[in-house]
Design an enzyme around this catalytic site. Structure first.
Site, PDB file in Angstrom:
ATOM      1  N   GLN A  57       0.887  -1.171   0.000  1.00 54.12           N
ATOM      2  CA  GLN A  57       0.000   0.000   0.000  1.00 54.12           C
ATOM      3  C   GLN A  57       0.925   1.221   0.000  1.00 54.12           C
ATOM      4  OE1 GLN A  57      -3.704  -0.676   0.597  1.00 54.12           O
ATOM      5  NE2 GLN A  57      -2.929  -2.706   0.053  1.00 54.12           N
ATOM      6  N   GLY A  88     -11.558   2.695   4.238  1.00 54.05           N
ATOM      7  CA  GLY A  88     -10.558   1.845   3.619  1.00 54.05           C
ATOM      8  C   GLY A  88      -9.671   2.579   2.628  1.00 54.05           C
ATOM      9  N   HIS A  89      -8.729   1.830   2.048  1.00 56.16           N
ATOM     10  CA  HIS A  89      -7.756   2.420   1.135  1.00 56.16           C
ATOM     11  C   HIS A  89      -8.426   2.904  -0.162  1.00 56.16           C
ATOM     12  CE1 HIS A  89      -6.941  -2.024  -0.132  1.00 56.16           C
ATOM     13  NE2 HIS A  89      -8.037  -1.580  -0.691  1.00 56.16           N
ATOM     14  N   ASN A  90      -7.870   3.980  -0.690  1.00 57.74           N
ATOM     15  CA  ASN A  90      -8.299   4.576  -1.970  1.00 57.74           C
ATOM     16  C   ASN A  90      -9.667   5.247  -1.923  1.00 57.74           C
ATOM     17  OD1 ASN A  90      -5.939   3.398  -2.956  1.00 57.74           O
ATOM     18  ND2 ASN A  90      -7.003   1.675  -3.884  1.00 57.74           N
TER      19      ASN A  90
END
Length: 357
Positions: free
Chosen positions: A214, A255-257
């Site tokens: 990540q 969460g990511h993004n």
């Protein structure tokens, strides 16, 4: 009466000053020079307290209040008892918020230790850059190459990771941790916030579960407020972004993004899966979940305890599991309720019912 010793009262303001602040007007006969310095519920309020009324369910409580003034809409002003000043406003809830900000400005920010300067019990890496007026409380850690702007207050036990940048006039709560993040001005992070840890990214196959890197960042724009113990993961191959003036409650998982627009409101225990996109002005009720790669359009509203599996149009109001337009959801709930009423419930005798052989 509610004890407010953690937020000492100041000089207060007159009812005339309060009416001007809230863009309201005093009902005829009210003492414009009467001074108030407190906030209270109608049934706890005394002569120097301000209360507000916006629900007829509490009409009986209003009739007995001893408040020094009540913020109230014009349609309800006839319910205010004699001897209580009525401040007629367009939106009593918003007016009460304005009054609170004026009477107790210190309550707008996470509590600090009332210390100035940089504590000799904090660790600040020599390569970090802190502008004038930064406060760093004991046990805080400022890592290499970190940059912190003027007027920012870093709470006890907070950790600012290498290379992170924090703007001016921010408040970093106790034991918050910040890594791989760029933060704008006037941002508030409540105690226990976690920014920039890696997201949940794995590739599962025959040979087991393979962790994916990540390498993105977290970008927090100006005026954002993030509640206690909320977690925001850094992006995988693009940034996780929280838009200007968005307000996030406690215990939210992002969460990511994920991309959150401006002026959004996200209530407690909401979960946004990876690569979710929220437009500007989106509101999501508590304990709702939004599936990965879903887009929620500008101004959309999601009811509490909903599960959003597909894209939501701009301006829509959705709810339910799975979430759908509120009108359809209510129609389905009503139908199920009617079917349940019509269904015969078997009579049970001695552990057997009348359908047993």
């Amino acid at each position: 009466m509610t004890e407010t010793r953690f937020y000492p009262k100041g000089e207060g303001m007159t009812l005339a000053e309060l009416a001007a602040l809230c863009e309201g007007e005093l009902r005829d006969g009210a003492d414009a020079g009467h001074r108030v310095d407190g906030l209270a519920a109608l049934d706890d309020a005394g002569p120097r307290d301000i209360g507000f009324f916006d629900n007829n369910r509490y009409a009986a409580v209003l009739a007995e209040t001893r408040a020094g003034g009540v913020l109230i809409a014009r349609r309800s002003v006839h319910l205010v008892p004699p001897g209580v000043a009525a401040l007629v406003v367009r939106d009593p809830g918003r007016a009460f918020a304005l009054a609170g900000r004026a009477l107790f400005p210190d309550a707008l920010l996470p509590t600090g230790l009332e210390l100035g300067g940089i504590s000799d019990r904090a660790f600040v890496d020599p390569s970090a850059v802190l502008e004038e007026g930064v406060i760093v409380e004991p046990q805080a850690v400022i890592g290499p190459r970190a940059v912190i702007g003027r007027g920012t207050h870093v709470g006890a036990g907070a950790v600012i990771g290498p290379g992170c940048q924090i703007g001016r006039d921010c408040r970093i709560g106790w034991h918050a941790s910040i890594q791989h993040a760029l933060i704008g001005d006037r941002v508030i992070l409540h105690p226990g916030v976690r920014l920039g840890q890696d997201g949940f990214g794995y590739s599962a196959g025959r040979d087991g579960i393979l962790k994916m890197v990540q390498i993105g960042r977290v970008i927090i724009q100006d005026g954002v407020e993030i509640g206690a113990n909320t977690t925001i993961d850094r992006g995988a191959i693009r940034d996780t972004v929280i838009g200007e003036n968005t307000k996030i409650d406690n215990q939210v998982q992002i969460g990511h993004n994920v991309r959150v627009g401006r002026n959004c409101m996200i209530v407690a225990q909401v979960a946004l899966a990876g690569s979710v996109t929220l437009g500007d002005g989106v509101a999501i009720g508590g304990q709702s979940a939004v599936n990965n790669h879903v887009t929620v359009g500008d101004g959309a509203q999601i009811a509490a305890i909903s599960s959003v599996a597909g894209d939501v149009p701009a301006g829509a109001r959705w709810g339910g599991v799975p979430a759908k337009p509120v009108r359809d959801w209510f129609r389905e709930v009503t139908w199920v309720s009617e079917m349940a009423k019509q269904r015969r419930v078997p009579e049970v005798r001695h552990g057997r019912d009348d359908n047993d052989a």
